[in-house]
Design a protein around this motif. Structure first.
Motif, short mmCIF file in Angstrom:
data_model
loop_
_atom_site.label_atom_id
_atom_site.label_comp_id
_atom_site.label_asym_id
_atom_site.label_seq_id
_atom_site.Cartn_x
_atom_site.Cartn_y
_atom_site.Cartn_z
N TYR A 259 0.83 -1.20 0.00
CA TYR A 259 0.00 0.00 0.00
C TYR A 259 0.87 1.26 0.00
O TYR A 259 1.89 1.29 0.68
CB TYR A 259 -0.85 -0.03 1.26
CG TYR A 259 -1.95 1.00 1.36
CD1 TYR A 259 -3.20 0.77 0.81
CD2 TYR A 259 -1.73 2.20 2.02
CE1 TYR A 259 -4.22 1.70 0.91
CE2 TYR A 259 -2.74 3.15 2.12
CZ TYR A 259 -3.98 2.90 1.57
OH TYR A 259 -4.98 3.83 1.68
N PRO A 260 0.48 2.31 -0.72
CA PRO A 260 -0.68 2.41 -1.61
C PRO A 260 -0.34 2.19 -3.07
O PRO A 260 -1.15 2.52 -3.93
CB PRO A 260 -1.10 3.86 -1.38
CG PRO A 260 0.21 4.60 -1.18
CD PRO A 260 1.13 3.62 -0.49
N PHE A 261 0.85 1.62 -3.35
CA PHE A 261 1.31 1.49 -4.73
C PHE A 261 0.79 0.24 -5.42
O PHE A 261 0.68 0.19 -6.64
CB PHE A 261 2.84 1.46 -4.78
CG PHE A 261 3.52 2.59 -4.08
CD1 PHE A 261 3.34 3.89 -4.51
CD2 PHE A 261 4.33 2.36 -2.98
CE1 PHE A 261 3.97 4.95 -3.86
CE2 PHE A 261 4.96 3.40 -2.32
CZ PHE A 261 4.78 4.70 -2.76
N TYR B 93 -0.71 6.10 -6.77
CA TYR B 93 -1.44 5.27 -5.83
C TYR B 93 -2.57 4.53 -6.54
O TYR B 93 -3.26 5.11 -7.39
CB TYR B 93 -2.02 6.11 -4.70
CG TYR B 93 -1.02 6.98 -3.97
CD1 TYR B 93 0.33 6.64 -3.94
CD2 TYR B 93 -1.42 8.13 -3.32
CE1 TYR B 93 1.25 7.43 -3.26
CE2 TYR B 93 -0.51 8.93 -2.65
CZ TYR B 93 0.82 8.59 -2.63
OH TYR B 93 1.74 9.38 -1.97
N GLN C 78 -6.32 -0.74 3.56
CA GLN C 78 -7.37 0.21 3.21
C GLN C 78 -8.60 0.02 4.11
O GLN C 78 -9.19 1.00 4.61
CB GLN C 78 -7.76 0.04 1.74
CG GLN C 78 -8.84 0.99 1.23
CD GLN C 78 -8.32 2.36 0.88
OE1 GLN C 78 -7.24 2.77 1.33
NE2 GLN C 78 -9.08 3.10 0.08
N LEU D 52 -6.99 7.48 -1.15
CA LEU D 52 -6.66 7.55 0.27
C LEU D 52 -7.85 8.09 1.07
O LEU D 52 -8.41 9.12 0.73
CB LEU D 52 -5.45 8.45 0.49
CG LEU D 52 -4.16 8.02 -0.23
CD1 LEU D 52 -3.03 9.00 0.12
CD2 LEU D 52 -3.76 6.61 0.13
N GLU E 228 6.97 8.65 1.37
CA GLU E 228 7.43 7.65 0.41
C GLU E 228 8.94 7.56 0.44
O GLU E 228 9.64 8.59 0.49
CB GLU E 228 6.98 8.02 -1.01
CG GLU E 228 5.47 8.15 -1.17
CD GLU E 228 5.10 8.82 -2.49
OE1 GLU E 228 4.45 8.17 -3.31
OE2 GLU E 228 5.47 10.00 -2.68
N VAL F 89 1.54 10.92 3.73
CA VAL F 89 2.19 9.75 3.12
C VAL F 89 3.66 10.09 2.94
O VAL F 89 4.00 11.08 2.29
CB VAL F 89 1.57 9.38 1.76
CG1 VAL F 89 2.30 8.18 1.15
CG2 VAL F 89 0.08 9.08 1.90
N ALA G 233 5.56 4.47 3.32
CA ALA G 233 5.52 3.49 2.23
C ALA G 233 6.90 3.26 1.65
O ALA G 233 7.54 4.19 1.15
CB ALA G 233 4.56 3.97 1.14
N SER H 289 -2.72 -4.92 0.85
CA SER H 289 -3.10 -3.53 0.60
C SER H 289 -4.60 -3.32 0.84
O SER H 289 -5.01 -2.31 1.41
CB SER H 289 -2.73 -3.13 -0.82
OG SER H 289 -1.33 -3.12 -1.00
N TYR I 59 -5.00 3.20 -4.76
CA TYR I 59 -6.13 3.35 -3.86
C TYR I 59 -6.42 4.83 -3.66
O TYR I 59 -5.50 5.65 -3.63
CB TYR I 59 -5.85 2.71 -2.49
CG TYR I 59 -5.79 1.21 -2.52
CD1 TYR I 59 -6.93 0.44 -2.31
CD2 TYR I 59 -4.59 0.55 -2.78
CE1 TYR I 59 -6.88 -0.95 -2.34
CE2 TYR I 59 -4.53 -0.83 -2.82
CZ TYR I 59 -5.67 -1.57 -2.60
OH TYR I 59 -5.60 -2.95 -2.64
#
Length: 475
Positions: A11-13, A49, A23, A53, A62, A60, A38, A19, A51
């Motif tokens: 998540y969220p990739f 992403y 969520q 968010l 990264e 987030v 992440a 994942s 998803y």
């Protein structure tokens, strides 16, 4: 409360079971704010992403492992380490039992740049000592580059900025577990670890099968991941798993049983429980809800389906899930499908699973490693019988644990094309059995695997984690 979820390779990739679980956790706990830390493989994934968010995701952060390849030296003078730091770095390189507080203080507080360290005499001296004492037959140059590539990712991650939160929750051991432990130590906050599969065992299997690791160094890579898992288990106040056998495996790997919770996955029965059964149309439609990656063993699925097609004409296979995660493997699977002449095998890409299940008679899972597969649970909630491999807790999902509901499908050995094909054909040939098993599975999910129960148990685990940390317990 602000909870930092540390997600490695998910998540969220990336879409998929873990994942989807993340969520659902975030959406199901609107009373909390969430920070997503992440860890991704490639910087090309930045901001992409899969998803939407939820509004209670407040940040987030990264970090991408390929960024370390472009990291530069600071140009500072020679690194000076004290005797204890030198000792613990040798233990780290040896993949033994380093004092992680010393390692974190050395690298995670900005004291030592990892690129500087890996090019410094202090690293070279430690490496020579370990090679001489533990691996005297290894060519030193090969050992140097192997070890450097092993430890660069974790040292790079430890040197990045840490988001501050009230509680750290890593969704695996490995890199995520290490940096969660480091962040919890830095900010003096509680740390909880959740494993969906047993991370160390999955990495071991992956390394043993790999072509990118020289056979002479595979055991060394495996030792490193075992060491990472011990660090996560030791530093977490609470460790959760999805089913009882997984908790036994965690204890075998060094987890203190007093820290453990078993919290099964839960699915949205309001959504999946309302999926209607497929109307008979002369076809038997099999749905495999999977990511197209090697651990899901799509190739065995295709070979087994090929066996089925030799005896059954009116059967279709729908391989339902994202194809972008491992494009080389997806292309291999497409080529295999064409070689086998499987015109009735369809790669759908990512879809709304609950809608697509309306087209499916029963589900199929061919993984070589799993925890508690959400795809199987969701299919069962929709009244679909399942054929699964005997991995993770799939046997418990299919056979139950004395709940009296009966068999929800068939559970076969992993990579066994013949057994898989025979199970598929039994269901395809007997619609009454298919419905009976689907009904048993639906009752099992509604009795034991509902999402509100899962969320309540995770909140309890958070509360216990905070209490243990406040009382100085669990580490």
């Amino acid at each position: 409360m602000k909870i930092c979820l540390i997600c490695e390779g998910s998540y969220p990739f990336v879409a998929g079971g873990v994942s989807s679980w993340i969520q659902s956790m975030i959406k199901g706990m609107p009373q909390h704010e969430f920070v997503i830390w992440a860890i991704g493989a490639n910087e090309s994934m930045k901001g992409k992403y899969v998803y939407e968010l939820p509004p209670n995701v407040v940040h987030v952060q990264e970090v991408f492992l390929d960024s370390m390849l472009n990291a530069n030296r600071t140009g500072r003078k020679k690194i000076r380490l004290n005797q204890q730091q030198k000792k613990e770095i040798v233990e780290l390189i040896r993949c033994a039992n380093p004092n992680w507080k010393v390692i974190f203080d050395t690298f995670a507080k900005g004291n030592v740049n990892p690129i500087d360290f890996l090019l410094d005499d202090s690293f070279l001296k430690a490496l020579k000592q370990v090679c001489r004492e533990d691996y005297p037959t290894f060519p030193f140059l090969d050992y140097f580059w192997t070890t450097r590539s092993m430890f660069l990712p974790i040292l790079y991650l430890l040197h990045t900025d840490f988001p501050e939160a009230d509680l750290y929750h890593s969704i695996s051991c490995g890199y995520a577990g290490i940096i969660a432990a480091a962040a919890a130590q830095k900010f003096n906050k509680p740390y909880m670890l959740t494993e969906h599969g047993i991370y160390t065992r999955e990495r071991e299997e992956e390394i043993l099968r790999s072509k990118w690791v020289d056979p002479a160094y595979k055991n060394l890579w495996i030792k490193m991941f075992y060491m990472f898992s011990r660090c996560a288990y030791d530093n977490a106040q609470t460790v959760t798993s999805l089913f009882q056998h997984a908790s036994y495996l965690q204890r075998e790997l060094g987890c203190d049983g007093a820290k453990q919770f078993v919290i099964p996955n839960g699915v949205n029965t309001d959504l999946f429980g309302k999926v209607p059964l497929k109307e008979p149309d002369g076809w038997v439609d099999i749905g495999a809800v999977v990511r197209i990656v090697p651990i899901k063993d799509i190739k065995t699925m295709l070979f087994a389906f090929s066996r089925v097609c030799q005896d059954v004409d009116n059967v279709r296979l729908h391989i339902i899930g994202p194809i972008e995660e491992y494009p080389e493997y997806y292309q291999e699977c497409v080529e295999l499908k064409e070689q086998l002449g499987l015109e009735n095998a369809i790669f759908t890409g990512r879809v709304k699973t609950w809608e697509y299940l309306e087209k499916v008679d029963f589900t199929l899972l061919t993984s070589i490693s799993e925890g508690m597969p959400l795809a199987t649970l969701e299919g069962m909630a929709a009244g679909r019988a399942a054929v699964t491999t005997n991995v993770g807790c799939c046997s418990e999902l299919i056979h139950g644990t004395g709940d009296g509901f009966g068999e929800a499908g068939f559970c076969v050995p992993a990579m066994d094309q013949k057994a898989m094909a025979e199970a598929i054909m039994k269901l395809a040939a007997d619609p009454a059995l298919m419905r009976k098993m689907g009904d048993a599975g639906k009752k099992r999910v509604f009795a034991s695997f509902q999402q509100p129960d899962m969320l309540r148990k995770y909140q309890q685990a958070y509360d216990v984690t905070i209490s243990r940390h406040a009382n100085g317990r669990g580490v």
